[in-house]
Design a protein around this motif. Structure first.
Motif, PDB file in Angstrom:
ATOM      1  N   SER A   6       0.807  -1.218   0.000  1.00  0.00           N
ATOM      2  CA  SER A   6       0.000   0.000   0.000  1.00  0.00           C
ATOM      3  C   SER A   6       0.838   1.266   0.000  1.00  0.00           C
ATOM      4  CB  SER A   6      -0.923   0.025   1.225  1.00  0.00           C
ATOM      5  OG  SER A   6      -1.757  -1.099   1.239  1.00  0.00           O
ATOM      6  N   PHE A   7       2.102   1.164   0.386  1.00  0.00           N
ATOM      7  CA  PHE A   7       2.904   2.361   0.624  1.00  0.00           C
ATOM      8  C   PHE A   7       3.896   2.652  -0.491  1.00  0.00           C
ATOM      9  CE2 PHE A   7       1.110   3.165   4.619  1.00  0.00           C
ATOM     10  CZ  PHE A   7       0.873   1.948   5.217  1.00  0.00           C
ATOM     11  N   ALA A   8       3.642   2.120  -1.689  1.00  0.00           N
ATOM     12  CA  ALA A   8       4.526   2.384  -2.816  1.00  0.00           C
ATOM     13  C   ALA A   8       3.750   2.246  -4.107  1.00  0.00           C
ATOM     14  CB  ALA A   8       5.699   1.397  -2.817  1.00  0.00           C
ATOM     15  N   SER A   9       4.370   2.726  -5.175  1.00  0.00           N
ATOM     16  CA  SER A   9       3.876   2.458  -6.520  1.00  0.00           C
ATOM     17  C   SER A   9       4.693   1.299  -7.078  1.00  0.00           C
ATOM     18  CB  SER A   9       4.037   3.693  -7.401  1.00  0.00           C
ATOM     19  OG  SER A   9       3.253   4.754  -6.902  1.00  0.00           O
ATOM     20  N   TRP A  10       4.049   0.499  -7.938  1.00  0.00           N
ATOM     21  CA  TRP A  10       4.664  -0.751  -8.375  1.00  0.00           C
ATOM     22  C   TRP A  10       4.606  -0.926  -9.876  1.00  0.00           C
ATOM     23  CZ3 TRP A  10       6.934  -3.455  -4.520  1.00  0.00           C
ATOM     24  CH2 TRP A  10       6.539  -3.120  -3.219  1.00  0.00           C
ATOM     25  N   GLY A  11       5.578  -1.655 -10.377  1.00  0.00           N
ATOM     26  CA  GLY A  11       5.509  -2.091 -11.758  1.00  0.00           C
ATOM     27  C   GLY A  11       4.717  -3.380 -11.850  1.00  0.00           C
ATOM     28  N   GLN A  12       4.669  -3.928 -13.059  1.00  0.00           N
ATOM     29  CA  GLN A  12       3.873  -5.134 -13.285  1.00  0.00           C
ATOM     30  C   GLN A  12       4.646  -6.406 -12.937  1.00  0.00           C
ATOM     31  OE1 GLN A  12       5.606  -3.620 -15.580  1.00  0.00           O
ATOM     32  NE2 GLN A  12       6.646  -5.280 -16.665  1.00  0.00           N
ATOM     33  N   GLY A  13       5.942  -6.260 -12.762  1.00  0.00           N
ATOM     34  CA  GLY A  13       6.764  -7.408 -12.387  1.00  0.00           C
ATOM     35  C   GLY A  13       7.442  -8.050 -13.575  1.00  0.00           C
ATOM     36  N   THR A  14       8.560  -8.721 -13.293  1.00  0.00           N
ATOM     37  CA  THR A  14       9.261  -9.499 -14.313  1.00  0.00           C
ATOM     38  C   THR A  14       9.681 -10.815 -13.675  1.00  0.00           C
ATOM     39  OG1 THR A  14      11.049  -9.441 -15.971  1.00  0.00           O
ATOM     40  CG2 THR A  14      11.538  -8.434 -13.832  1.00  0.00           C
ATOM     41  N   GLN A  15       9.428 -11.904 -14.375  1.00  0.00           N
ATOM     42  CA  GLN A  15       9.651 -13.239 -13.817  1.00  0.00           C
ATOM     43  C   GLN A  15      11.111 -13.658 -13.958  1.00  0.00           C
ATOM     44  OE1 GLN A  15       7.458 -15.370 -12.200  1.00  0.00           O
ATOM     45  NE2 GLN A  15       9.221 -16.738 -11.881  1.00  0.00           N
ATOM     46  N   VAL A  16      11.654 -14.164 -12.871  1.00  0.00           N
ATOM     47  CA  VAL A  16      13.001 -14.742 -12.873  1.00  0.00           C
ATOM     48  C   VAL A  16      12.870 -16.201 -12.472  1.00  0.00           C
ATOM     49  CG1 VAL A  16      15.247 -14.739 -11.735  1.00  0.00           C
ATOM     50  CG2 VAL A  16      14.165 -12.574 -12.362  1.00  0.00           C
ATOM     51  N   THR A  17      13.390 -17.080 -13.301  1.00  0.00           N
ATOM     52  CA  THR A  17      13.343 -18.512 -13.026  1.00  0.00           C
ATOM     53  C   THR A  17      14.753 -19.080 -13.099  1.00  0.00           C
ATOM     54  OG1 THR A  17      11.131 -18.673 -13.980  1.00  0.00           O
ATOM     55  CG2 THR A  17      12.361 -20.727 -13.707  1.00  0.00           C
ATOM     56  N   VAL A  18      15.182 -19.704 -12.010  1.00  0.00           N
ATOM     57  CA  VAL A  18      16.526 -20.263 -11.938  1.00  0.00           C
ATOM     58  C   VAL A  18      16.416 -21.771 -11.766  1.00  0.00           C
ATOM     59  CG1 VAL A  18      18.760 -20.178 -10.798  1.00  0.00           C
ATOM     60  CG2 VAL A  18      17.319 -18.138 -10.842  1.00  0.00           C
ATOM     61  N   SER A  19      16.983 -22.498 -12.686  1.00  0.00           N
ATOM     62  CA  SER A  19      16.918 -23.955 -12.629  1.00  0.00           C
ATOM     63  C   SER A  19      18.233 -24.525 -12.093  1.00  0.00           C
ATOM     64  CB  SER A  19      16.627 -24.516 -14.007  1.00  0.00           C
ATOM     65  OG  SER A  19      17.610 -24.091 -14.935  1.00  0.00           O
ATOM     66  N   SER A  20      18.097 -25.659 -11.431  1.00  0.00           N
ATOM     67  CA  SER A  20      19.285 -26.272 -10.815  1.00  0.00           C
ATOM     68  C   SER A  20      20.000 -27.197 -11.794  1.00  0.00           C
ATOM     69  CB  SER A  20      18.871 -27.056  -9.575  1.00  0.00           C
ATOM     70  OG  SER A  20      17.901 -28.014  -9.913  1.00  0.00           O
TER      71      SER A  20
END
Length: 128
Positions: free
Chosen positions: A114-128
């Motif tokens: 609630s206390f910030a403005s946000w982007g839509q996000g970007t997915q990070v996927t790390v495989s083992s």
């Protein structure tokens, strides 16, 4: 209106690197405190790193300290997160946040979106 657009996510193998970018518009970029958060499925919203615009002070969560680097280019209105030595547990959606200096402590302590403005996000996927 504040707009934040993240980019740079993707899929990498453990040990790899990615650089996330967050391009800002609609506000005076160097007047706002900036940060990166992440959320993995089933996990809580987690603060990753912050950048205090007035003096360049940075903060990193223990889980990423020594591996991630936050930086800010005021000329390009862009916030970055360089992520090295990535681990499978870094897999998450990463979000850029912007908040006023007056709300920064409240944002960090409350961990509430609630206390910030946000982007839509970007997915990070790390495989083992």
């Amino acid at each position: 209106a504040v707009q934040l657009v993240e980019s740079g996510g993707g899929s990498v193998q453990a040990g790899g690197s990615l650089r996330l970018s967050c391009t800002a518009s609609g506000f005076t970029f160097d007047d706002f405190e900036m940060g990166w958060y992440r959320q993995a499925p089933g996990n809580e919203f987690e603060l990753v790193s912050t950048f205090i615009s007035s003096d360049g002070t940075t903060y990193y969560a223990d889980s990423v300290k020594g591996r991630f680097t936050i930086s800010k280019d005021n000329a390009k209105n862009t916030l970055y997160l360089q992520m090295n030595s990535l681990k499978p547990e870094d897999t998450a959606m990463y979000y850029c946040a912007a908040t006023s200096p007056a709300l920064f402590c409240t944002l960090v302590l409350s961990n509430s979106p609630s206390f910030a403005s946000w982007g839509q996000g970007t997915q990070v996927t790390v495989s083992s």
